[in-house]
Design a protein around this motif. Structure first.
Motif, mmCIF file in Angstrom:
data_model
loop_
_atom_site.group_PDB
_atom_site.id
_atom_site.type_symbol
_atom_site.label_atom_id
_atom_site.label_comp_id
_atom_site.label_asym_id
_atom_site.label_seq_id
_atom_site.Cartn_x
_atom_site.Cartn_y
_atom_site.Cartn_z
ATOM 1 N N PRO A 185 -12.261 -3.046 10.748
ATOM 2 C CA PRO A 185 -10.927 -2.538 10.418
ATOM 3 C C PRO A 185 -10.040 -2.365 11.652
ATOM 4 C CG PRO A 185 -12.590 -1.303 9.214
ATOM 5 C CD PRO A 185 -13.322 -2.237 10.119
ATOM 6 N N ASP A 186 -10.583 -1.807 12.724
ATOM 7 C CA ASP A 186 -9.716 -1.548 13.883
ATOM 8 C C ASP A 186 -9.231 -2.829 14.545
ATOM 9 O OD1 ASP A 186 -12.468 -1.716 14.473
ATOM 10 O OD2 ASP A 186 -12.065 -1.109 16.529
ATOM 11 N N VAL A 187 -10.016 -3.907 14.421
ATOM 12 C CA VAL A 187 -9.555 -5.180 14.977
ATOM 13 C C VAL A 187 -8.359 -5.687 14.167
ATOM 14 C CG1 VAL A 187 -10.171 -7.596 15.359
ATOM 15 C CG2 VAL A 187 -11.835 -5.796 15.852
ATOM 16 N N ILE A 188 -8.457 -5.557 12.863
ATOM 17 C CA ILE A 188 -7.357 -6.014 12.003
ATOM 18 C C ILE A 188 -6.095 -5.204 12.294
ATOM 19 C CG2 ILE A 188 -6.590 -6.215 9.601
ATOM 20 C CD1 ILE A 188 -9.593 -6.693 8.871
ATOM 21 N N VAL A 189 -6.240 -3.906 12.428
ATOM 22 C CA VAL A 189 -5.086 -3.052 12.702
ATOM 23 C C VAL A 189 -4.496 -3.386 14.075
ATOM 24 C CG1 VAL A 189 -4.373 -0.679 13.128
ATOM 25 C CG2 VAL A 189 -5.875 -1.202 11.212
ATOM 26 N N ARG A 190 -5.370 -3.548 15.048
ATOM 27 C CA ARG A 190 -4.895 -3.841 16.402
ATOM 28 C C ARG A 190 -4.073 -5.128 16.438
ATOM 29 N NH1 ARG A 190 -9.705 -4.968 19.737
ATOM 30 N NH2 ARG A 190 -9.224 -7.117 19.189
ATOM 31 N N GLU A 191 -4.596 -6.169 15.799
ATOM 32 C CA GLU A 191 -3.888 -7.449 15.796
ATOM 33 C C GLU A 191 -2.578 -7.357 15.024
ATOM 34 O OE1 GLU A 191 -4.634 -10.247 17.548
ATOM 35 O OE2 GLU A 191 -6.190 -8.988 18.448
ATOM 36 N N THR A 192 -2.594 -6.572 13.936
ATOM 37 C CA THR A 192 -1.381 -6.408 13.136
ATOM 38 C C THR A 192 -0.277 -5.783 13.977
ATOM 39 O OG1 THR A 192 -2.759 -6.057 11.190
ATOM 40 C CG2 THR A 192 -0.471 -5.364 11.019
ATOM 41 N N LEU A 193 -0.625 -4.765 14.727
ATOM 42 C CA LEU A 193 0.364 -4.086 15.558
ATOM 43 C C LEU A 193 0.789 -4.974 16.727
ATOM 44 C CD1 LEU A 193 -1.220 -0.516 15.602
ATOM 45 C CD2 LEU A 193 0.881 -1.205 14.426
ATOM 46 N N LYS A 194 -0.200 -5.579 17.354
ATOM 47 C CA LYS A 194 0.085 -6.380 18.541
ATOM 48 C C LYS A 194 1.028 -7.539 18.222
ATOM 49 C CE LYS A 194 -2.731 -9.333 21.019
ATOM 50 N NZ LYS A 194 -4.098 -9.680 21.401
ATOM 51 N N ARG A 195 0.800 -8.146 17.087
ATOM 52 C CA ARG A 195 1.598 -9.335 16.767
ATOM 53 C C ARG A 195 2.727 -9.026 15.800
ATOM 54 N NH1 ARG A 195 -2.158 -14.384 17.254
ATOM 55 N NH2 ARG A 195 -4.067 -13.514 18.095
ATOM 56 N N ASN A 196 2.890 -7.758 15.507
ATOM 57 C CA ASN A 196 3.977 -7.332 14.645
ATOM 58 C C ASN A 196 3.984 -8.101 13.320
ATOM 59 O OD1 ASN A 196 6.164 -5.850 13.918
ATOM 60 N ND2 ASN A 196 7.640 -7.195 14.971
ATOM 61 N N VAL A 197 2.902 -7.991 12.606
ATOM 62 C CA VAL A 197 2.728 -8.768 11.373
ATOM 63 C C VAL A 197 3.083 -7.908 10.163
ATOM 64 C CG1 VAL A 197 0.960 -9.854 9.926
ATOM 65 C CG2 VAL A 197 0.967 -10.241 12.383
ATOM 66 N N ARG A 198 3.766 -8.523 9.193
ATOM 67 C CA ARG A 198 4.207 -7.751 8.009
ATOM 68 C C ARG A 198 3.287 -7.903 6.809
ATOM 69 N NH1 ARG A 198 9.804 -9.652 6.518
ATOM 70 N NH2 ARG A 198 9.395 -8.463 4.634
ATOM 71 N N LEU A 199 2.416 -8.906 6.847
ATOM 72 C CA LEU A 199 1.542 -9.109 5.690
ATOM 73 C C LEU A 199 0.118 -9.420 6.158
ATOM 74 C CD1 LEU A 199 1.041 -9.495 2.644
ATOM 75 C CD2 LEU A 199 1.840 -11.845 2.889
ATOM 76 N N VAL A 200 -0.813 -8.680 5.578
ATOM 77 C CA VAL A 200 -2.230 -8.911 5.895
ATOM 78 C C VAL A 200 -2.944 -9.272 4.594
ATOM 79 C CG1 VAL A 200 -4.385 -7.810 6.625
ATOM 80 C CG2 VAL A 200 -2.279 -7.355 7.878
ATOM 81 N N GLY A 201 -3.734 -10.328 4.634
ATOM 82 C CA GLY A 201 -4.536 -10.715 3.473
ATOM 83 C C GLY A 201 -6.005 -10.453 3.761
ATOM 84 N N LEU A 202 -6.670 -9.752 2.863
ATOM 85 C CA LEU A 202 -8.084 -9.419 3.068
ATOM 86 C C LEU A 202 -8.925 -10.003 1.947
ATOM 87 C CD1 LEU A 202 -7.684 -5.606 3.886
ATOM 88 C CD2 LEU A 202 -7.931 -7.485 5.528
#
Lengths: 214, 801
Positions: B715-732
């Motif tokens: 989970p923390d890797v997904i969150v980190r990448e989301t913030l770092k790359r400023n992503v608006r949509l995550v698919g799991l």
């Protein structure tokens, strides 16, 4: 169209729909590819079965609470634990194709499921024959994760079969089998023959399933 | 000392432990190691009986005693291991009768599959083994015995744990089937190369087979191994009766077969499953007077991966050079974007073109080379079985990559500078490898062949100080640009001949440098390549996708009789001839881009896109042909008239069309359009990623920039990448109920730390209600639904009916 092809199409969700030639070709190629990379291995071991209640049974030292398995094993004195795998080569091939050919991955994975089921049927038939010579009868297999036979029994089954060492079958912390194309199951053994077992797909209550065999 | 005797005299190991414990009441599935504490007398007694029967080496009852199996239970691992050693020591003392008996710490596999195909990280496996080793050493064992290993990667972790945490001799045996294969696909030469590289003190085979079935495996190991050979078979193949497993080769027959195995060259022999003290007694009596055959040092230069070994011999082989950012804009961008798939595709393309080893260089000033190299090496080994050549000038990166590499790598490179040799040779000594020695030193590259040969000699001599054999060094005499060094090519060819003849070492050469600055480079390169092979080049580092280079290679093999009956040559070039003739008679049918996509025809789609470019702008083609075709297919899929394989074939065709158009846009510098970014990941604990990969292909076709984090992602890797790359949509994605929990956890963490981000989910166990329950914004029942959702979210309108 042979049985294998039909089963593969069913896994791919075609149901009774017509299939195009390219998909058929892909299915044929995939079976051929699997013959090359699959390394089929099987292990089984027979344990005494003790019934502590309708839904409580013991297979060897494994205690299981499951109404569906209890029903499935009614009247059984023993149970065979079974493990089978197509080997890690299939996983690797799928990973490789997923880089640039997802259609092939999807078809390959359907064909691998068909091949694995076929292989299990074959191994089970051999075991069935052996048992029948002793006046004992094998019931259809039942895998952890289905019905209320909890998936957490996976680790115990693998240990009782010594499956990592014998056939390279292991699991992740989340109870997923590795290699991915693998099965573990329990199959009851009784001294009386139960005629006409309904098995696999047909035994399932979900009649509107698009993957249903009929 | 055991080391003084290993390989010089015949030593007897003990026999089965589990078999005897089962006789005493151990149940299948019960952990036998607990008996060290609960039934110490029984365990001691078994050891005693083996020593009485003649065993010189006994193994502790610690086969499954590792941190992964014994950390949550009633007993502490430390107590189990130490009690196990005490039992063995006591049993030995009771029966040794003045003989020297060695107690070995027995280490078996973890029972888990390592990453990337399983979920156990290499370092975790290492740590698990390390703990056992440390307790064993504290308890005073005489050697470490790693056995029943069926995975080269796991055995590497175990050997490193043993070597780094003790000074004791390390014996290793693996489990092979009748074909001489490991369960994970490795073969005898690859296993031997790995274990000798890691400096095991003795190696061999145990379990799996009875003594007779094991003969061919013993013979094959003997053919490749230069160190003492251990053989420890079962008492036949397992049989079952009334639920009990048994083995039916009796002590007499076992002893006779083991005699044959000693004559074949084994010098440490014992038994595995089903063997008893009686088997060992008969074996010891029967073999006692046999002479020991010393293993001869083998001279083959071998590198290996988990699945195969490649020999650098007289017939040249190809090292693919394409995984290297030098001079490649796209590759550099892929590294910056952390696009591992790009690297993997390069690997697969080179393998398909005929490469035997792949060079891996990911050095770029502004990336973390060590991290990228390790990730690349690990991932490459999940798509290709070719051995890798670790190519870096950074010693730290080199060490990290050599450590996690599954096999005996090729290492690029060391050179004649003392500093370089001081850095690189200790690594080769420790991890094993075939190292490329560049003929350059503190004074630069010598202008003469003789000068380069002298540096080669210096490298070979210095390596010998570390115990690195000549066979593990390949010399690169360096190809200089002929346009600036008129004698350069001649010098290189002469140096090749010289080092081959004088030192008998194998050679390697980066071929294409020769033509730098000249027109028609392929012409120069392919001719020089042929000349180099003729002068003793063992492995050219070339581009296997170059038809000219491959032409030279295959022609050379045919001409020099390395290609029996020119079979390979004919199979490659025979078809081409037919194709040429065929092309004249059958003109390609005209097919529109839209049709090609709808029908899922990859090559036709590329051709049609190329044809359209003559008259139309790329963006117009996308809007007028490609998008409508994709929409059409998508609708068909939803209606149930088109099925998943067809949908994906269309997606692939579209991708090849996009490939052509993107190149055209890049050529005029117009492809810098900012794409909407979407992160995809299969959640932690889940290793099934087919669904996620399907979604990825479709989203990419609709112009989204998909950042694929892979499978089993925390989970923390997904969150980190989301913030770092400023992503608006995550698919799991998650396949099983057991992993939906980590999906929920990921969503919760995203809500806390990236509240602006939307989450879509999919996977076999999910449905709308379940998705709502775990707090997802959207549930996609199939891949097309996620495309529609993404389009809607990014305000691209919905053209779904």
């Amino acid at each position: 169209m042979d049985g294998r092809m039909k089963e593969a199409l069913r896994y791919l969700g075609y149901g009774r729909h017509a299939v195009d030639e390219r998909t058929m070709g892909l299915i044929e190629d995939s079976f051929a590819e699997l013959e090359e990379v699959a390394d089929r291995k099987f292990v089984y071991r027979i344990f005494e079965l003790i019934r502590d209640g309708e839904a409580d049974i013991r297979i060897g030292r494994m205690q299981i609470h499951s109404a569906s398995l209890g029903r499935n094993m009614k009247g059984c004195t023993h149970a065979a634990l079974i493990g089978a795998t197509l080997g890690i080569g299939v996983d690797m091939r799928m990973k490789r194709h997923s880089l640039n050919d997802m259609a092939r991955v999807v078809v390959l994975q359907a064909c691998a499921s068909v091949m694995l089921e076929e292989y299990l049927d074959e191994c089970q038939a051999g075991l069935e024959k052996e048992l029948e010579a002793q006046g004992r009868f094998l019931r259809p297999r039942f895998s952890p994760g289905y019905g209320d036979f909890l998936i957490c029994h996976q680790s115990e089954i693998l240990r009782m079969l010594d499956a990592p060492k014998k056939i390279g079958l292991t699991m992740t912390d989340g109870y997923m089998l590795t290699p991915v194309k693998s099965v573990t199951a329990a199959a009851g053994i009784s001294t009386t023959k139960e005629p006409c077992h309904i098995r696999g797909c047909e035994s399932c209550g979900k009649r509107d399933c698009s993957y249903r065999r009929n | 000392m055991l080391l003084d005797r290993l390989g010089k005299e015949l030593l007897f190991l003990d026999g089965g432990m589990g078999t005897l414990l089962q006789e005493k009441g151990l149940q299948p599935g019960e952990l036998p190691e607990i008996w060290n504490l609960e039934h110490a007398d029984e365990i001691t007694d078994i050891h005693r009986r083996y020593v009485e029967a003649g065993s010189d080496m006994v193994l502790t009852n610690t086969f499954g005693a590792n941190a992964l199996k014994f950390h949550s239970g009633k007993y502490r691992l430390e107590d189990i291991v130490k009690a196990g050693v005490a039992c063995a020591r006591k049993g030995a003392e009771l029966a040794a009768d003045g003989r020297e008996v060695y107690v070995g710490l027995d280490i078996g596999p973890t029972g888990k599959l390592l990453k990337p195909m399983g979920d156990l990280a290499f370092e975790e496996a290492y740590l698990a083994f390390r703990e056992t080793v440390r307790y064993g050493v504290q308890a005073g064992v005489d050697f470490i015995h790693i056995e029943t290993m069926s995975d080269t990667y796991e055995v590497k972790a175990a050997v490193l744990a043993a070597k780094e945490n003790s000074d004791l001799p390390v014996c290793v045996t693996m489990i092979f089937d009748e074909r001489g294969k490991l369960l994970t696909g490795g073969d005898v030469p690859s296993a031997v190369a790995l274990l000798e590289g890691l400096r095991a003190d003795a190696l061999g085979v145990n379990c799996g087979l009875g003594p007779r079935q094991i003969f061919p495996v013993v013979e094959e190991i003997r053919r490749y191994a230069s160190i003492p050979l251990i053989v420890k078979p079962n008492a036949g193949l397992p049989k079952q009766k009334d639920g009990a497993v048994f083995y039916d080769i009796d002590p007499e027959q076992f002893a006779g077969d083991m005699r044959r195995i000693v004559e074949m060259g084994a010098c440490v022999v014992g038994g595995c499953c089903g063997t008893t003290p009686e088997h060992i007694r008969k074996m010891a009596e029967s073999c006692a007077c046999l002479p020991v055959l010393c293993a001869e040092a083998k001279e083959d230069t071998i590198v290996s991966s988990y699945g195969k070994a490649v020999t650098l011999g007289d017939c040249p082989i190809i090292i693919g050079e394409r995984i290297n950012p030098t001079g490649k804009k796209k590759f550099r961008q892929a590294l910056k974007d952390h696009d591992i798939d790009y690297i993997l595709k390069e690997a697969v393309a080179q393998q398909d073109s005929g490469a035997h080893i792949l060079d891996v260089n990911v050095g770029l000033p502004d990336i973390d080379e060590k991290k990228m190299m390790c990730e690349a090496v690990e991932q490459l080994q999940s798509v290709t079985s070719l051995p890798l050549q670790i190519d870096t000038s950074d010693p730290e990166t080199m060490e990290a990559a050599m450590r996690i590499y599954n096999g005996k790598p090729m290492v690029n490179s060391v050179n004649g500078k003392q500093e370089s040799m001081d850095q690189v040779f200790p690594l080769v000594q420790k991890y094993g490898g075939v190292v490329v020695g560049l003929t350059i030193d503190e004074d630069g590259i010598p202008p003469t062949a003789e000068g380069r040969a002298r540096i080669a000699q210096k490298i070979i001599r210095e390596a010998a100080k570390y115990g690195i054999a000549r066979k593990d060094i390949v010399i690169d005499v360096l190809a200089m640009t002929v346009s600036s060094e008129p004698e350069g090519a001649k010098t290189t060819l002469e140096a090749l001949r010289l080092v081959r003849r004088r030192y008998g070492v194998r050679t390697v050469l980066g071929v294409s440098n020769i033509s730098f600055g000249l027109p028609g480079r392929p012409l120069i390169n392919s001719n020089f390549y042929t000349m180099a092979m003729l002068n003793g080049l063992s492995a050219g580092i070339i581009n296997p996708l170059s038809a000219d280079m491959m032409g030279s290679y295959h022609a050379y093999r045919a001409l020099m009789n390395y290609d029996e009956n020119c079979r390979e040559y004919i199979s490659r070039y025979g078809k081409e001839q037919q194709k040429d003739q065929g092309a004249v008679t059958a003109a390609p049918a005209q097919i529109t881009l839209k049709t090609a996509i709808e029908k899922g025809l990859k090559e036709e789609a590329a051709l049609a896109a190329k044809a359209l470019l003559a008259a139309e702008e790329p963006l117009d083609i996308i809007n007028s042909q490609m998008i409508p075709a994709l929409d059409e297919v998508g609708k068909g899929f939803e209606k149930g008239s088109i099925f998943l394989p067809q949908l994906l074939m269309s997606a692939d065709a579209a991708r090849s069309g996009f490939g052509v158009l993107n190149e055209a846009m890049a050529a005029v510098g117009g492809s810098d359009e900012k794409k909407d970014k979407i992160i995809l990941a299969t959640v932690r604990g889940d290793i099934h990623d087919i669904g996620k990969n399907i979604v990825k292909v479709l989203l990419e076709n609709y112009g989204f920039d998909v950042i694929d984090l892979g499978k089993d992602v925390a989970p923390d890797v997904i969150v980190r990448e989301t913030l770092k790359r400023n992503v608006r949509l995550v698919g799991l994605s998650a396949l099983m109920t057991t992993t939906v929990a980590s999906m929920e956890q990921t969503i919760r963490l995203l809500r806390q730390r990236a509240p602006q981000c939307r989450v879509m989910v999919g996977g076999a166990v999910l449905n709308r209600e379940y998705a709502d329950m775990i707090g997802a914004d959207f549930y996609g029942k199939d891949a097309m639904q996620s495309v529609y959702y993404a389009k809607e979210l990014f305000g691209r309108g919905i053209d779904k009916q």
